[in-house]
Design a protein around this motif. Structure first.
Motif, PDB file in Angstrom:
ATOM      1  N   ALA A  13      29.394 -67.907  34.131  1.00 57.74           N
ATOM      2  CA  ALA A  13      29.644 -67.030  32.990  1.00 57.74           C
ATOM      3  C   ALA A  13      30.967 -66.292  33.162  1.00 57.74           C
ATOM      4  N   PHE A  14      31.198 -65.737  34.360  1.00 63.92           N
ATOM      5  CA  PHE A  14      32.469 -65.057  34.584  1.00 63.92           C
ATOM      6  C   PHE A  14      33.624 -66.051  34.588  1.00 63.92           C
ATOM      7  N   GLY A  15      33.355 -67.253  35.070  1.00 61.95           N
ATOM      8  CA  GLY A  15      34.387 -68.290  35.074  1.00 61.95           C
ATOM      9  C   GLY A  15      34.874 -68.609  33.675  1.00 61.95           C
ATOM     10  N   ALA A  16      33.976 -68.479  32.695  1.00 57.49           N
ATOM     11  CA  ALA A  16      34.364 -68.778  31.312  1.00 57.49           C
ATOM     12  C   ALA A  16      35.455 -67.832  30.832  1.00 57.49           C
ATOM     13  N   LEU A  17      35.547 -66.659  31.460  1.00 54.92           N
ATOM     14  CA  LEU A  17      36.612 -65.729  31.075  1.00 54.92           C
ATOM     15  C   LEU A  17      37.993 -66.351  31.267  1.00 54.92           C
ATOM     16  N   THR A  18      38.085 -67.347  32.141  1.00 54.48           N
ATOM     17  CA  THR A  18      39.355 -68.050  32.309  1.00 54.48           C
ATOM     18  C   THR A  18      39.797 -68.649  30.980  1.00 54.48           C
ATOM     19  N   THR A  19      38.830 -69.157  30.198  1.00 58.63           N
ATOM     20  CA  THR A  19      39.174 -69.678  28.874  1.00 58.63           C
ATOM     21  C   THR A  19      39.734 -68.568  27.992  1.00 58.63           C
ATOM     22  N   SER A  20      39.059 -67.395  27.998  1.00 55.71           N
ATOM     23  CA  SER A  20      39.574 -66.266  27.210  1.00 55.71           C
ATOM     24  C   SER A  20      40.989 -65.914  27.643  1.00 55.71           C
ATOM     25  N   LEU A  21      41.187 -65.836  28.943  1.00 55.26           N
ATOM     26  CA  LEU A  21      42.512 -65.468  29.466  1.00 55.26           C
ATOM     27  C   LEU A  21      43.558 -66.514  29.101  1.00 55.26           C
ATOM     28  N   SER A  22      43.194 -67.793  29.222  1.00 50.29           N
ATOM     29  CA  SER A  22      44.151 -68.843  28.893  1.00 50.29           C
ATOM     30  C   SER A  22      44.522 -68.790  27.423  1.00 50.29           C
ATOM     31  N   VAL A  23      43.515 -68.568  26.562  1.00 53.92           N
ATOM     32  CA  VAL A  23      43.795 -68.507  25.122  1.00 53.92           C
ATOM     33  C   VAL A  23      44.687 -67.313  24.815  1.00 53.92           C
ATOM     34  N   ALA A  24      44.347 -66.151  25.400  1.00 57.29           N
ATOM     35  CA  ALA A  24      45.149 -64.948  25.144  1.00 57.29           C
ATOM     36  C   ALA A  24      46.572 -65.126  25.667  1.00 57.29           C
ATOM     37  N   THR A  25      46.704 -65.758  26.828  1.00 50.98           N
ATOM     38  CA  THR A  25      48.039 -65.998  27.390  1.00 50.98           C
ATOM     39  C   THR A  25      48.845 -66.896  26.463  1.00 50.98           C
ATOM     40  N   ASP A  26      48.222 -67.954  25.979  1.00 53.41           N
ATOM     41  CA  ASP A  26      48.911 -68.865  25.061  1.00 53.41           C
ATOM     42  C   ASP A  26      49.339 -68.150  23.780  1.00 53.41           C
ATOM     43  N   LEU A  27      48.481 -67.249  23.293  1.00 51.09           N
ATOM     44  CA  LEU A  27      48.845 -66.494  22.087  1.00 51.09           C
ATOM     45  C   LEU A  27      50.027 -65.593  22.393  1.00 51.09           C
ATOM     46  N   GLN A  28      49.939 -64.864  23.513  1.00 55.87           N
ATOM     47  CA  GLN A  28      50.986 -63.905  23.858  1.00 55.87           C
ATOM     48  C   GLN A  28      52.329 -64.581  24.084  1.00 55.87           C
ATOM     49  N   ARG A  29      52.309 -65.758  24.673  1.00 53.15           N
ATOM     50  CA  ARG A  29      53.570 -66.433  24.976  1.00 53.15           C
ATOM     51  C   ARG A  29      54.137 -67.180  23.771  1.00 53.15           C
ATOM     52  N   GLY A  30      53.382 -67.200  22.663  1.00 55.29           N
ATOM     53  CA  GLY A  30      53.891 -67.869  21.470  1.00 55.29           C
ATOM     54  C   GLY A  30      53.721 -69.376  21.505  1.00 55.29           C
ATOM     55  N   ILE A  31      53.020 -69.877  22.526  1.00 60.48           N
ATOM     56  CA  ILE A  31      52.929 -71.325  22.664  1.00 60.48           C
ATOM     57  C   ILE A  31      51.954 -71.897  21.629  1.00 60.48           C
ATOM     58  N   ILE A  32      50.976 -71.097  21.205  1.00 56.12           N
ATOM     59  CA  ILE A  32      50.052 -71.569  20.172  1.00 56.12           C
ATOM     60  C   ILE A  32      50.788 -71.723  18.838  1.00 56.12           C
ATOM     61  N   GLU A  33      51.683 -70.754  18.566  1.00 56.43           N
ATOM     62  CA  GLU A  33      52.505 -70.877  17.363  1.00 56.43           C
ATOM     63  C   GLU A  33      53.281 -72.192  17.371  1.00 56.43           C
ATOM     64  N   ARG A  34      53.855 -72.475  18.542  1.00 56.00           N
ATOM     65  CA  ARG A  34      54.629 -73.705  18.645  1.00 56.00           C
ATOM     66  C   ARG A  34      53.743 -74.927  18.424  1.00 56.00           C
ATOM     67  N   PHE A  35      52.569 -74.960  19.059  1.00 55.83           N
ATOM     68  CA  PHE A  35      51.665 -76.101  18.872  1.00 55.83           C
ATOM     69  C   PHE A  35      51.299 -76.259  17.396  1.00 55.83           C
ATOM     70  N   LYS A  36      51.140 -75.111  16.713  1.00 53.68           N
ATOM     71  CA  LYS A  36      50.759 -75.194  15.302  1.00 53.68           C
ATOM     72  C   LYS A  36      51.880 -75.730  14.428  1.00 53.68           C
ATOM     73  N   SER A  37      53.097 -75.688  14.930  1.00 55.48           N
ATOM     74  CA  SER A  37      54.211 -76.221  14.126  1.00 55.48           C
ATOM     75  C   SER A  37      54.424 -77.713  14.375  1.00 55.48           C
TER      76      SER A  37
END
Lengths: 323, 272
Positions: free
Chosen positions: B87-111
């Motif tokens: 359960a705590f390990g799943a937080l890695t997914t939250s962190l990875s998603v938040a990191t991707d959002l913060q770094r703007g990489i999700i925006e890039r993937f969406k383009s």
């Protein structure tokens, strides 16, 4: 499909965030193989425009056509023909430079082989060969931005959006980035870039559109804009007791005076000959000039001319947009 | 700077069916997230050291004071600590998603002309792999400190299946948390407030019958307890009751609800 020779066509684009009107009817055209610079202060709507053109954001009204495809109706086709480089280096920190490029190539649907070959080409061209096997975490800011731009070029898209490509770069990296952009134009890429610096727009762009409060207030070539804003100015600081005499002598040439700081500005072409003529004239009349400087028109001058306020005035809007 | 050869080597996107591209894009994103496991030192450390420390803490520090009836504490503990770590390990997914959002990489993937929500699928899949590795390590360490499971081969397959289902469901919830929190700091708080009560107010570390009534009522009926009791029953032969069935219903249900929410939030996201 839209049959016109403009690769980017923007028609009546509007966008609001809650009550805040960010874009209020943007009209633009960019011809194939040219650069348009979208110039404006923070919060003017530059990034919002780029986000809509790169299909990240849907406009409330209007439409835009990239290479003939509507961003509203055919976002997938638009995505296949654009490259986007944002204000932050959006690359994967934990992967190496090479892995980043290959990943992007495969997401652009190149074959594995093409992605590899293109990746190697770009690593070489962007001077990242030596760093190719290092994770991006270890890269400098300039290297990250180069990798970021390389990533958006991997599938050789005909249209490129660059959102403040040189913000936060040191002068050397900035020059390198300008060099790359110039080469891309030579290769017939159509570029829309945003910037806050008139100097940058001047350097790179065929045409400049000035954005303020969500609309284009003026558009034209760099020379056209400068002609409207006025030429360069020669600013002289005169010794206090000679000040009145200097004003009389220069007469109609004076465009601005500041008696408190005993400054006087005159319009000039900025050539050595011009400056020499003015200084000799002062010398002959035994007027002592304490210092002099030549000012180029700045973004502030453009804004003052067309909006009646300086470029700083939009700061509040920006905070709202980012909230 | 060298001369760009933009036109000399004009590459073209390939022509394939959209199903082909779905598989291509998902596998690119999964490959990316799997690489993160071994390149991100924090992840590797969280994967190995932290669960072992928890195991030691409960086995040797608290264990002696907790009455688990007929079974030894270490036998009781392993199922609980396994599920808690997952359960705590799943937080890695939250962190990875938040990191991707913060770094703007999700925006890039969406383009890109890409199935961009695949980036979430990538992080969730990495969670599956990470949690299998982590579970194997923990069971190994457990055995070193006295864990003696009685499970048959079939039981182990059932345990693996349950843990995978649990990880999958929780990782999608974690992806939602990452999309909602948007920053790494917010993820840490959100994770603490959501994961902490569900894992500790459960049958993970102590039998629920020693708890005050209200807490006990919650602990005995919440999904995390069901999965712990189900895994425990399969491992050491405690009464299984309806825990397996309830676990499957709960976590299948959570998955079915979480995926559309995550993809909705992902589509809505339009940059900072």
């Amino acid at each position: 499909m839209d049959q016109s020779n403009s690769t980017i066509k923007v028609r009546g684009l509007t966008k609001s965030f809650k009550d805040l009107k960010v874009l209020t009817g943007i009209e633009l055209e960019v011809k194939r193989g040219t650069v348009l610079a979208l110039l404006g202060p923070n919060g003017a709507g530059k990034t919002t425009t780029i986000r809509i053109l790169s299909t990240l954001l849907r406009p409330d009204g209007g439409d835009a056509f990239i290479d003939g495809h509507s961003v509203v109706k055919e976002p997938d086709k638009v995505r296949a023909s654009i490259g986007l480089t944002g204000q932050y280096a959006a690359v994967d920190e934990y992967l190496t430079g090479r892995e980043n490029l290959e990943m992007m190539g495969r997401l652009y649907h190149l074959s594995r082989a093409d992605a590899k070959i293109r990746g190697e080409e770009l690593l070489e061209q962007f001077d990242l060969e030596k760093a190719a096997t290092r994770t991006v975490k270890t890269y400098s800011g300039g290297m990250r931005r180069r990798l970021d731009l390389a990533a958006s070029l991997i599938a050789t898209p005909p249209v490129l959006f660059l959102d403040e490509p040189t913000t936060g770069l040191d002068p050397r990296s900035r020059l390198a980035m300008w060099g790359i952009i110039e080469q891309l134009v030579e290769a017939d890429v159509t570029i829309l870039l945003t910037t806050q610096q008139l100097e940058e727009a001047d350097m790179l762009a065929d045409r400049i559109a000035v954005l303020d409060h969500g609309r284009i207030i003026v558009e034209g070539t760099s020379d056209e804009l400068k002609a409207k804003v006025g030429k360069e100015r020669l600013e002289l600081t005169i010794r206090k007791d000679n000040y009145e005499k200097a004003i009389q002598l220069l007469g109609g040439e004076v465009v601005q005076k500041d008696p408190q700081r005993h400054l006087v500005s005159i319009a000039t072409s900025g050539t050595v000959h011009e400056i020499k003529r003015v200084l000799e004239k002062m010398e002959a009349a035994t007027i002592e000039v304490e210092s002099m400087s030549v000012h180029k028109p700045t973004l502030d001058d453009v804004f003052l001319q067309f909006t009646g306020h300086g470029a700083e005035a939009n700061q509040n809007t920006e905070e709202l947009t980012n909230a | 700077m060298k001369i760009l050869t933009y036109k000399t080597r004009q590459v073209k996107a390939q022509e394939h069916s959209s199903f082909y591209w779905l598989i291509n894009d998902l596998s690119v994103f999964i490959e990316r997230s799997l690489k993160h496991i071994f390149k991100n030192k924090d992840q590797l450390l969280g994967l190995t050291v932290q669960p072992i420390m928890f195991m030691m803490l409960f086995r040797y520090v608290f264990g002696g004071a907790i009455n688990t009836g007929g079974t030894t504490y270490v036998n009781f503990l392993v199922a609980g600590i396994l599920i808690q770590s997952v359960a705590f390990g799943a937080l890695t997914t939250s962190l990875s998603v938040a990191t991707d959002l913060q770094r703007g990489i999700i925006e890039r993937f969406k383009s890109l002309p890409t199935v961009s929500w695949g980036v979430l699928m990538g992080h969730v899949s990495a969670d599956l792999v990470r949690n299998i590795l982590q579970s194997v390590i923990m069971i190994g360490v457990g055995m070193l400190v006295g864990f003696r499971p009685t499970a048959s081969v079939t039981d182990w397959f059932a345990i693996a299946g349950l843990i995978l289902l649990f990880t999958f469901a929780i990782s999608w919830v974690a992806a939602i948390m990452g999309l909602v929190a948007k920053t790494i700091e917010a993820v840490q708080w959100l994770g603490f407030f959501i994961i902490f009560p569900f894992t500790f107010a459960s049958a993970a570390f102590a039998p629920t019958d020693s708890m005050p009534y209200a807490l006990r009522l919650f602990a005995e009926n919440q999904p995390v307890t069901h999965i712990i009791e189900a895994v425990r029953a399969l491992m050491i032969g405690t009464p299984v009751g309806n825990h397996i069935v309830l676990s499957i219903i709960w976590f299948t249900g959570i998955t079915i609800i979480a995926i559309p929410i995550a993809s909705y939030l992902f589509r809505q996201y339009s940059g900072r």
